[in-house]
Structures are given as structure tokens and as C-alpha cells.
Design an enzyme around this catalytic site. Structure first.
Site, PDB file in Angstrom:
ATOM      1  N   ASP A  52       8.817 -29.546  41.567  1.00 16.33           N
ATOM      2  CA  ASP A  52       9.730 -30.538  41.874  1.00 16.33           C
ATOM      3  C   ASP A  52      10.934 -30.930  40.755  1.00 16.33           C
ATOM      4  O   ASP A  52      10.913 -30.397  39.789  1.00 16.33           O
ATOM      5  CB  ASP A  52       8.981 -31.975  42.459  1.00 16.33           C
ATOM      6  CG  ASP A  52       8.439 -32.358  41.337  1.00 16.33           C
ATOM      7  OD1 ASP A  52       8.269 -31.890  40.193  1.00 16.33           O
ATOM      8  OD2 ASP A  52       7.401 -33.466  41.605  1.00 16.33           O
ATOM      9  N   ASN A 111      -0.260 -43.601  43.764  1.00 19.94           N
ATOM     10  CA  ASN A 111      -0.369 -43.484  45.201  1.00 19.94           C
ATOM     11  C   ASN A 111      -0.783 -42.282  46.002  1.00 19.94           C
ATOM     12  O   ASN A 111      -0.710 -42.168  47.114  1.00 19.94           O
ATOM     13  CB  ASN A 111       1.118 -44.029  45.763  1.00 19.94           C
ATOM     14  CG  ASN A 111       2.157 -42.994  45.515  1.00 19.94           C
ATOM     15  OD1 ASN A 111       1.895 -42.138  45.192  1.00 19.94           O
ATOM     16  ND2 ASN A 111       3.341 -43.389  46.118  1.00 19.94           N
ATOM     17  N   HIS A 165       0.383 -39.535  45.424  1.00 19.11           N
ATOM     18  CA  HIS A 165       1.525 -38.327  45.816  1.00 19.11           C
ATOM     19  C   HIS A 165       1.204 -37.365  44.727  1.00 19.11           C
ATOM     20  O   HIS A 165       0.523 -37.213  43.557  1.00 19.11           O
ATOM     21  CB  HIS A 165       2.708 -38.654  45.769  1.00 19.11           C
ATOM     22  CG  HIS A 165       3.460 -39.048  44.312  1.00 19.11           C
ATOM     23  ND1 HIS A 165       3.608 -40.145  43.777  1.00 19.11           N
ATOM     24  CD2 HIS A 165       3.877 -38.202  43.390  1.00 19.11           C
ATOM     25  CE1 HIS A 165       4.028 -40.110  42.644  1.00 19.11           C
ATOM     26  NE2 HIS A 165       4.361 -38.858  42.562  1.00 19.11           N
ATOM     27  N   GLU A 210       5.548 -37.793  48.708  1.00 19.71           N
ATOM     28  CA  GLU A 210       5.030 -39.376  48.980  1.00 19.71           C
ATOM     29  C   GLU A 210       4.276 -39.862  50.068  1.00 19.71           C
ATOM     30  O   GLU A 210       4.513 -38.823  51.022  1.00 19.71           O
ATOM     31  CB  GLU A 210       6.365 -40.211  48.715  1.00 19.71           C
ATOM     32  CG  GLU A 210       7.151 -40.062  47.549  1.00 19.71           C
ATOM     33  CD  GLU A 210       6.665 -40.957  46.451  1.00 19.71           C
ATOM     34  OE1 GLU A 210       5.423 -41.271  46.452  1.00 19.71           O
ATOM     35  OE2 GLU A 210       7.186 -41.363  45.400  1.00 19.71           O
TER      36      GLU A 210
HETATM   37  C1  GLP Z   1       5.777 -37.447  39.130  1.00 20.51           C
HETATM   38  C2  GLP Z   1       5.743 -35.885  39.312  1.00 20.51           C
HETATM   39  C3  GLP Z   1       4.178 -35.290  39.648  1.00 20.51           C
HETATM   40  C4  GLP Z   1       3.399 -35.935  38.600  1.00 20.51           C
HETATM   41  C5  GLP Z   1       3.349 -37.747  38.670  1.00 20.51           C
HETATM   42  C6  GLP Z   1       2.484 -38.253  37.694  1.00 20.51           C
HETATM   43  O1  GLP Z   1       5.990 -38.063  40.258  1.00 20.51           O
HETATM   44  N1  GLP Z   1       6.537 -35.548  40.508  1.00 20.51           N
HETATM   45  O2  GLP Z   1       4.223 -33.878  39.844  1.00 20.51           O
HETATM   46  O3  GLP Z   1       1.871 -35.572  39.224  1.00 20.51           O
HETATM   47  O4  GLP Z   1       4.759 -37.861  38.280  1.00 20.51           O
HETATM   48  O5  GLP Z   1       2.798 -38.192  36.411  1.00 20.51           O
HETATM   49  P1  GLP Z   1       2.035 -38.427  34.848  1.00 20.51           P
HETATM   50  O6  GLP Z   1       1.242 -37.219  34.808  1.00 20.51           O
HETATM   51  O7  GLP Z   1       3.085 -38.795  34.198  1.00 20.51           O
HETATM   52  O8  GLP Z   1       1.227 -39.757  35.699  1.00 20.51           O
END
Ligand code: GLP
Length: 238
Positions: free
Chosen positions: A67, A133, A135, A140
Site C-alpha cells: 500500500d 481494528n 485492517h 479497512e
Molecule cells: C498501516 C499499514 C499496515 C500496518 C499498520 C500497522 O495501517 N498500512 O500495513 O500493518 O499500519 O502498523 P504498525 O505495525 O506500525 O502498528
């Protein structure tokens, strides 16, 4: 779906690094699906260390990132492309032309990304983090599972979670382009890493809740080759 609970976040990430290292060792021209977020950083550090020790060669590797934010330039330090350069690509011998990060603000641009993934024979191994949440990528909670790469509006909880990387909440992008659930399920192997207490509810729902697009990661239970690696805190509600 297999679950492995480790004592520490570092161990969970190292286990993911081992799976990626094994894939690269087994198939030198593997197609890797990569993720951003703070969770996978130690995993990338391990892969860089293996490379420096002469254990991993990235010269024939192709990567597709999950992404990217909409509306911020590649050169912006918080763009996911810049994140990947900083945390992995600048430190290994990957060919620049083999690196792919989605970009654009339309579903048509997403469809072109899917076409490129297909042209490379699909993803051998996909790394995932998880949002609070549930995702994955930027898929989402929604009324239906998405298929291909598409543009999404980020939820307030995701915007709030990402605010720590920006000077102010106003600067956090409100839209992103992300691989869809269909892309993720098409990967031949999926490795999800979750660490820390803030992920405990998401991991509980992923493992035990109903399979629903309201908690996108629950769909991973239908994948034939998915491994979830957590530390004790993220597994605390199981
Ligand atoms: C963002 C990214 C996800 C990732 C999430 C959690 O939303 N698009 O790919 O898994 O953050 O991030 P973190 O690992 O910093 O908690």
C-alpha cells in the site's frame, strides 16, 4: 492457519525474517509482498544482516508493496516508498527496477498494479502487519471484502494511529491505495506479524471472531498457507 507465540517482539520478527530468508534461499527470483508500519522493521533489519553476512542475495528478487498513501510524493519521508528505501531497499542488492510500490489515486491505477503482479507470476510470500481494528494493508473494516488494488478512505482510528509519524494530524493523508483482500489471499504464503498489547484485540478477533469484512484479517483463516507470529502481549486475549 498456524499461530506461533514468542516471548518477545524481536523473536516474532526474527521468525518472519527466517521464513523470508528460506523463501529467497529456495527461489532466488522470488516475488516478495512487503509491508510497512513499525512492526516489520526488525524483520527488515534481520534480512539486511543476513545479506551483509553473505547469506542472502536480492539481485533477482522482485517486490510488491501492499500500500501507499495518496497525495504525498514518493520523496516525502513518510511515504511508504521512502520508508521501504530507508528500512530495506537502500541496504540490500535489489535492482531498483524490480521494486514496486502502488501509486496513484484511482482504481484504474490499482488495476495496472494487479496486472504487473500477475505478469510476475504472483506473490510467493506476503508479509503483513495488522491494524488495531484488524485492517491488513489499508483494507479497512467494510461491508464487503475487496478484490484487487484499490483506493480507500482511511478510518479515523487508522489516521490517529498514523499521526505519530507526521507533524500534525492534519498532515496525515486521508486516502490510500492498497492491494485488496483478493491480492493478499492469492499470495502462495502469508506471514502476519503482530506485536504489543495494542494488537491483542485484533489478534483475538482474527483467530476466534466470525470471518467478516468488518475485521478484514479474519479472512486469513481461509488461506491454506498462513502463519501468524505474535509476541506474548499481542496474544494475551487468546
Ligand atoms: C498501516 C499499514 C499496515 C500496518 C499498520 C500497522 O495501517 N498500512 O500495513 O500493518 O499500519 O502498523 P504498525 O505495525 O506500525 O502498528
Amino acid at each position: 492457519m498456524q499461530l506461533h507465540i514468542f516471548d518477545t517482539p524481536e523473536q516474532a520478527c526474527r521468525a518472519a525474517a527466517f521464513l523470508f530468508a528460506a523463501q529467497i534461499t529456495e527461489k532466488a527470483d522470488s516475488v516478495l509482498g512487503l509491508a510497512t508500519g513499525s512492526t516489520p522493521i526488525p524483520c527488515y533489519q534481520d534480512l539486511i544482516a543476513f545479506h551483509r553476512q553473505g547469506l542472502l542475495d536480492f539481485s533477482q528478487i522482485t517486490t510488491f508493496n501492499l500500500d501507499e498513501y495518496c497525495g504525498i510524493d514518493y520523496k516525502h519521508p513518510e511515504s511508504y516508498h521512502a520508508f521501504m528505501d530507508r528500512n530495506l531497499f537502500d541496504h540490500v542488492n535489489i535492482c531498483r527496477e524490480n521494486i514496486h510500490v502502488p501509486s496513484g489515486e484511482t482504481d484504474e491505477e490499482g488495476a495496472k498494479y494487479d496486472e504487473m503482479i500477475r505478469a510476475h507470476g504472483g506473490i510467493d510470500i506476503q508479509l503483513l502487519g495488522i491494524g488495531r481494528n484488524g485492517h491488513i494493508g489499508f483494507n479497512e473494516p467494510a461491508d464487503a471484502f475487496s478484490y484487487g488494488t484499490h483506493v480507500v478512505k482511511l478510518t479515523q482510528s487508522t489516521i490517529d494511529a498514523n499521526a505519530r509519524f507526521f507533524n500534525s494530524i492534519e498532515e496525515v493523508p486521508k486516502k490510500a491505495i492498497t492491494m485488496g483482500i483478493g491480492n493478499i489471499l492469492s499470495a502462495r504464503k502469508v506471514v502476519l506479524v503482530a506485536t504489543g498489547a495494542s494488537k491483542a484485540e485484533a489478534i483475538y478477533q482474527t483467530m476466534r471472531g466470525d470471518i467478516t469484512p468488518q475485521v478484514p484479517a479474519t479472512i486469513l483463516r481461509t488461506h491454506p498457507n498462513c502463519v501468524i507470529l505474535t509476541d506474548r502481549e499481542a496474544a494475551a486475549k487468546l
